[in-house]
Write a protein that holds these residues in place. Structure first.
Motif, short mmCIF file in Angstrom:
data_model
loop_
_atom_site.label_atom_id
_atom_site.label_comp_id
_atom_site.label_asym_id
_atom_site.label_seq_id
_atom_site.Cartn_x
_atom_site.Cartn_y
_atom_site.Cartn_z
N ASP A 62 0.80 8.20 62.65
CA ASP A 62 -0.24 8.46 63.66
C ASP A 62 0.35 9.15 64.89
OD1 ASP A 62 -2.28 7.39 62.21
OD2 ASP A 62 -2.38 5.49 63.29
N VAL A 63 1.52 8.68 65.30
CA VAL A 63 2.18 9.27 66.48
C VAL A 63 2.61 10.70 66.16
CG1 VAL A 63 3.99 8.99 68.20
CG2 VAL A 63 3.00 6.97 67.10
N MET A 64 3.09 10.90 64.94
CA MET A 64 3.54 12.25 64.56
C MET A 64 2.36 13.23 64.52
SD MET A 64 6.28 10.94 61.69
CE MET A 64 6.38 12.46 60.78
N LYS A 65 1.24 12.76 63.96
CA LYS A 65 0.06 13.63 63.92
C LYS A 65 -0.39 13.98 65.34
CE LYS A 65 -1.77 11.84 59.69
NZ LYS A 65 -2.42 10.59 59.27
N PHE A 66 -0.37 12.95 66.20
CA PHE A 66 -0.78 13.20 67.58
C PHE A 66 0.17 14.20 68.24
CE2 PHE A 66 -0.98 12.40 72.11
CZ PHE A 66 -2.35 12.44 72.31
N THR A 67 1.45 14.06 67.95
CA THR A 67 2.46 14.96 68.52
C THR A 67 2.22 16.40 68.07
OG1 THR A 67 4.03 13.13 68.44
CG2 THR A 67 4.96 15.33 68.77
N SER A 68 1.88 16.58 66.80
CA SER A 68 1.57 17.92 66.30
C SER A 68 0.45 18.55 67.13
CB SER A 68 1.12 17.88 64.83
OG SER A 68 2.17 17.51 63.99
N GLY A 69 -0.60 17.77 67.33
CA GLY A 69 -1.74 18.29 68.09
C GLY A 69 -1.35 18.63 69.52
N LEU A 70 -0.55 17.74 70.11
CA LEU A 70 -0.12 17.94 71.50
C LEU A 70 0.71 19.22 71.64
CD1 LEU A 70 -0.14 16.57 74.30
CD2 LEU A 70 1.92 15.34 73.63
N MET A 71 1.61 19.45 70.69
CA MET A 71 2.45 20.64 70.75
C MET A 71 1.61 21.91 70.63
SD MET A 71 5.47 19.97 71.40
CE MET A 71 6.27 18.42 71.65
N ARG A 72 0.59 21.82 69.79
CA ARG A 72 -0.30 22.98 69.64
C ARG A 72 -1.08 23.25 70.93
NH1 ARG A 72 -1.90 24.60 64.37
NH2 ARG A 72 -4.10 24.56 64.97
N VAL A 73 -1.53 22.18 71.57
CA VAL A 73 -2.26 22.35 72.84
C VAL A 73 -1.36 22.97 73.91
CG1 VAL A 73 -3.35 21.11 74.75
CG2 VAL A 73 -3.92 20.50 72.40
N ILE A 74 -0.13 22.47 74.00
CA ILE A 74 0.81 23.02 74.99
C ILE A 74 1.05 24.50 74.70
CG2 ILE A 74 3.21 22.94 75.81
CD1 ILE A 74 3.12 19.88 75.39
N ASN A 75 1.26 24.82 73.44
CA ASN A 75 1.49 26.22 73.05
C ASN A 75 0.30 27.11 73.40
OD1 ASN A 75 3.20 28.19 71.88
ND2 ASN A 75 2.10 28.03 69.92
N GLU A 76 -0.90 26.63 73.13
CA GLU A 76 -2.09 27.42 73.46
C GLU A 76 -2.21 27.62 74.96
OE1 GLU A 76 -4.02 29.10 71.32
OE2 GLU A 76 -2.52 28.36 69.91
N HIS A 77 -1.91 26.54 75.71
CA HIS A 77 -1.97 26.66 77.17
C HIS A 77 -0.98 27.71 77.68
CE1 HIS A 77 -2.59 25.45 81.33
NE2 HIS A 77 -1.28 25.48 81.47
N LEU A 78 0.21 27.72 77.10
CA LEU A 78 1.21 28.72 77.53
C LEU A 78 0.76 30.13 77.17
CD1 LEU A 78 4.58 26.91 76.67
CD2 LEU A 78 3.42 27.09 78.88
#
Lengths: 441, 441
Positions: free
Chosen positions: A240-256
């Motif tokens: 669950d934490v890993m899945k959440f981390t994947s999503g978070l990394m994608r959000v950060i990347n999109e923001h950048l």
């Protein structure tokens, strides 16, 4: 007259304006003086003719003087247009210059490539370069996206203390503080506090300094860095934490991508490729893979060596078009006492590292949430549960299953930008022999 | 079945749901077992009849057990509706209970009023109370609004280091760190770094821990706290910073009104009144005023005593309907070497404190930005400029006029919420004799 942002001068052609900023460079052409003036929003070329009083001041100006300039925005003649740069089709015809801050002669050309030690010796100056400003703009946007995304997902921010009591885990790399008549330590992570806070707010995050008394001076290590920490309750397990981390990394990347396109271009950096679910493999699988694909035999070792991390990353990039890859199931004997052992084989943990372009940037796991199991785990590690009485209260008084991660902001920034040395992504790096200036041996 | 947030159960009447959370309280009525279940979104009453298998588990449950519950959402019979509380018109008819985390018997009734030492001894438990959760929810929203507002105003966030070199200012209240073979210190503020960063990004902010080795144990002091810092370039003078501060405080207050109404109600706190421009007076004027209005003669003293701060606040509230008031022009001899002296009378500074409901929460000023003037100011204070060589580079290589402030997040939270002791607004307060647990004498 109000100050106009330099970046907006192209909307002011023909108008009189007042701008303020730092002189980047001055060029004299006969009696004409040209200089570049920069503020946070952009850089414009200014020209001073001998007709104006400001000509005298302009002839004394040096790079890094802070000035206020009054003048008129003109279109440049066609043959002077520089379409390579923003505002390359206008120039500021100077009427007045007010000197706000003088600068001495610079010790070197700040646009030149500097070695890292010179860069660090002169940070108050070298951080002003385009390159450094781009790096730390990106870093500020990463921190922003991290927090913003977590807030939207219902996480609550908290402030973790940095001064902690006796190091009950007995870590070697901890800094000692003189705390009145006692000894205290500097926190290596907000681990215990974020777990305690899961009992309070269920899902929490914290951004703050952590401290590692690592004696080695490498391109990966820092003695003080900014840790991005999350902890979330009511998970099923570490995935669950890993899945959440994947999503978070994608959000950060999109923001950048939205906010830092120019900075990435300037630094020659590419936005990473992040699949919806970042690929993962167990440590043992990774080691077999490294042996099969790269011919390096690290099978059975408790961790990955730096070159192994690079190999696994290369593999994930080729195989899954992913710049990120999780490695899970490190040996229980090598992970902290709070790490959840895998029920199927308790010699391995439900823990993970996240590699990003060849470097570990994040460590996480499911945590043990049962009081008795945690006390047992401490004892197995040779630790004394009584020394953890404060932390243990959280478990004594009921905790849900939970997990989280800690991630280094500087490493993350460096990997996003393809910087070889994490110190380039650290504003004021602390090294064994440097705190701003070099320390005496 | 996916987990439903408890706060949304009123939209699920008649449906089967799965929720998860902590048991707040259990009440047995004959064979019926009632318990309150809370998650981050709300609290619901659950009822277990003897017909279901879960009845056995429910009969063992204690407060703070973490459980997952399956059941049906029902309207309560009219005579059972409690319109005083959210979700007071529904209850959860329990079908299944899965125990996620057990809890031992609690050491006391957590709803009772606890003295501060008991509160601190049991933080992992006492932070879970409604009151504590409300305080730290508000705190997280203050930090959010501070950063969000600054970002929108073009400020760039940066990470300031906490380990600093030798304390060149010779402050008494600094903690010492064993830094490999050298001595280092813990930063009392990010002052030097934020000024350096003005040269880089013009307008900057930072949120992080600062450390004060204050020996006194009061309701106002903390040995570690979270400092909200800003620094802005190209100001005219300190009044620009004060005006900006007024606006920032109003934005934070508006944000709290939008996001924390419930929390303020629960804590019996009132939103402060903040005029568009917070009133200000010079220290000498404030002292004359205190003498005239309150009969206390502190005229000529270099600072305000705590009771004087309360009097000035009372005056500002009555006179200007303002819960905030600035006091400016403290003596140059008592302010740090970087504080800008007033040209009209250089024995006083262009510096200010901000009082909020009787307590100083913020200190700021215009700073000296001229290299020679700064070196001179250091010498006047008996400091050795060579020891500040790193910091001085920023000025050697050109700085615009600038100023800023540092503000304590915990004090600000406490004043917003009318809490007498700043430790109530500090998650894990460090005291001379406490780091989580009491230290040995």
């Amino acid at each position: 007259m109000d100050r106009t942002a330099i970046g907006e001068l192209n909307e002011k052609v023909g108008s009189e304006v007042r701008v303020a900023g730092s002189v980047s460079v001055r060029r004299d052409h006969g009696k004409l003086i040209f200089f570049d003036l920069r503020d946070q929003s952009g850089t414009v070329q200014a020209v001073v003719t001998p007709k104006v009083d400001a000509h005298k001041v302009a002839s004394e100006m040096r790079p890094e003087w802070a000035v206020r300039v009054g003048g008129v925005v003109n279109k440049r003649p066609d043959n002077m247009v520089n379409s390579e740069i923003p505002l390359g089709d206008i120039e500021l015809e100077v009427k007045e210059i007010e000197v706000l801050g003088r600068a001495q002669e610079l010790p070197f050309d700040t646009d030149a490539e500097l070695n890292i030690d010179t860069h660090l010796d002169y940070l108050p100056l070298t951080l002003r370069t385009k390159k450094s400003r781009a790096i730390f703009k990106v870093q500020s946007e990463i921190a922003y996206a991290f927090r913003d995304s977590l807030k939207k997902c219902g996480f609550t921010e908290f402030q973790a203390p940095k001064i902690i009591g006796e190091d009950a885990e007995g870590g070697a790399s901890v800094f000692e503080v003189e705390y009145f008549d006692n000894k205290a330590n500097l926190a290596q992570s907000p681990q215990f506090y974020k777990q305690i806070m899961v009992g309070v707010f269920e899902k929490v995050f914290s951004v703050g300094s952590v401290f590692r008394a690592e004696k080695h001076k490498t391109t990966r290590h820092l003695n003080e860095y900014t840790s991005l920490d999350i902890e979330m309750g009511y998970i099923e397990d570490h995935t669950d934490v890993m899945k959440f981390t994947s999503g978070l990394m994608r959000v950060i990347n999109e923001h950048l991508k939205e906010t830092c396109k120019e900075e990435f271009e300037l630094l020659g950096a590419e936005f990473p490729s992040i699949p919806e679910e970042i690929p993962y493999m167990k440590l043992r699988e990774a080691q077999e893979l490294i042996k099969a694909e790269f011919g390096e035999d690290g099978v059975g070792a408790p961790d990955l060596e730096p070159q192994h991390e690079r190999m696994i990353s290369e593999y994930a990039k080729n195989q899954f078009d992913s710049d990120f890859v999780f490695v899970t199931h490190f040996p229980t004997s090598k992970r902290p006492m709070y790490t959840y052992p895998d029920e199927e084989d308790p010699t391995y943990t439900k823990g993970f590292d996240l590699l990003f372009r060849g470097l570990e940037i994040l460590t996480g796991s499911q945590r043990i949430h049962d009081y008795d199991q945690l006390v047992e785990s401490m004892k197995k590690k040779g630790l004394v549960p009584e020394k953890f009485s404060f932390y243990l209260q959280a478990f004594k008084y009921g905790m849900p299953p939970h997990g989280g991660f800690g991630m280094g902001l500087e490493r993350l920034t460096a990997r996003f930008l393809g910087l070889d040395n994490v110190k380039e992504a650290t504003l004021f790096p602390r090294e064994i022999n440097r705190i701003d200036t070099l320390l005496s041996e």
